[in-house]
Design an enzyme around this catalytic site. Structure first.
Site, short mmCIF file in Angstrom:
data_model
loop_
_atom_site.label_atom_id
_atom_site.label_comp_id
_atom_site.label_asym_id
_atom_site.label_seq_id
_atom_site.Cartn_x
_atom_site.Cartn_y
_atom_site.Cartn_z
N ASP A 12 0.86 -1.18 0.00
CA ASP A 12 0.00 0.00 0.00
C ASP A 12 0.90 1.24 0.00
O ASP A 12 2.09 1.16 0.33
CB ASP A 12 -0.87 -0.04 1.26
CG ASP A 12 -1.71 1.20 1.44
OD1 ASP A 12 -2.43 1.57 0.50
OD2 ASP A 12 -1.62 1.82 2.52
N LEU A 13 0.34 2.39 -0.37
CA LEU A 13 1.12 3.63 -0.44
C LEU A 13 0.75 4.61 0.67
O LEU A 13 1.51 4.82 1.60
CB LEU A 13 0.94 4.27 -1.82
CG LEU A 13 1.43 3.44 -3.02
CD1 LEU A 13 1.16 4.20 -4.33
CD2 LEU A 13 2.90 3.10 -2.90
N ASP A 14 -0.43 5.22 0.58
CA ASP A 14 -0.82 6.25 1.54
C ASP A 14 -0.90 5.69 2.96
O ASP A 14 -1.55 4.67 3.20
CB ASP A 14 -2.18 6.84 1.16
CG ASP A 14 -2.14 7.64 -0.14
OD1 ASP A 14 -1.10 8.26 -0.41
OD2 ASP A 14 -3.16 7.65 -0.86
N ASP A 181 -1.46 -0.48 5.97
CA ASP A 181 -1.78 0.05 7.30
C ASP A 181 -3.22 -0.18 7.72
O ASP A 181 -3.55 -0.01 8.89
CB ASP A 181 -1.50 1.55 7.33
CG ASP A 181 -2.49 2.33 6.47
OD1 ASP A 181 -3.35 3.03 7.04
OD2 ASP A 181 -2.43 2.21 5.23
#
Length: 226
Positions: A12-14, A181
């Site tokens: 994941d990124l954000d 997250d």
């Protein structure tokens, strides 16, 4: 986690590689400053909070765009411009101002070194519901590519986007470790697709590793022996 069988990672990124809200807030300020110069009637009618509320309202009105944050933002800008008497064709230029600033992310401190370690050992694929651009954020060299909800048509936690990520990596789902997250979008979604998971929780202690959690990417690299 059966780490011996891991052949690739999806990330994941954000809020996994960078905190997302500082980037969004910076982008909203840059957008409003641009509107003050180029669409003053819109800037006068819509402050930053009002523009955010309009974007959220468009999201409620257009649930079919839930996977496409770019479409939601651009349409909300078009409506704001049109409703204020400014040229709605300015929406594309306004969005580009927002999007350029949105991709000026501040990586968490351990992320660059950890991505170097992880990418040297495993192919990495970005998997995101957001609209960050790998190239603009500067992290593209560490990734084989990316898959976004906007591109694919559905987002996490739908198992289909995870399965497509595994297909692109040339691996069976059980051979791919997903790192993110969000316990619902990332952990539950990836597990439903048959993948292994690492829940990134920056407030946890080392003992959490045994519960499928990692405190940061550096801890993950250590766990994987990178």
């Amino acid at each position: 986690m059966n780490l011996q069988h891991v052949r690739a990672l999806t990330l994941d990124l954000d809020d996994t590689l960078w905190p997302v809200w500082p980037a969004i807030e910076r982008a909203e300020r840059a957008l409003h400053a641009w509107l003050c110069t180029n669409a003053p009637a819109t800037a006068l009618r819509f402050d930053i909070v009002a523009l955010r509320a309009l974007r959220d309202a468009v999201g409620r009105q257009r649930p079919e765009w839930a996977h496409d944050l770019t479409a939601l933002r651009r349409e909300s800008l078009r409506l704001a411009l049109d409703g204020s008497g400014d040229d709605p064709a300015l929406a594309d230029a306004a969005f580009e101002v927002f999007y350029a600033a949105r991709n000026e992310v501040d990586l968490y401190p351990e992320v660059p070194a950890a991505l170097r370690r992880l990418s040297a050992a495993y192919p990495l694929l970005a998997l995101t519901n957001g609209n960050a651009d790998l190239g603009r954020t500067g992290i593209a060299p560490w990734f084989r590519g990316g898959l976004s909800a906007r591109e694919f048509g559905v987002g996490k936690p739908d198992p289909r986007i995870f399965i497509e990520a595994c297909r692109r990596l040339g691996c069976a789902p059980a051979e791919v470790l997903h790192v993110g997250d969000d316990p619902a979008l990332d952990v539950e979604g990836a597990r439903a697709a048959g993948m292994q998971t690492a829940w990134l929780r920056r407030s946890v202690d080392g003992d959490a590793l045994t519960r499928g959690c990692v405190a940061d990417l550096a801890a993950l690299a250590e766990l994987l022996g990178c």
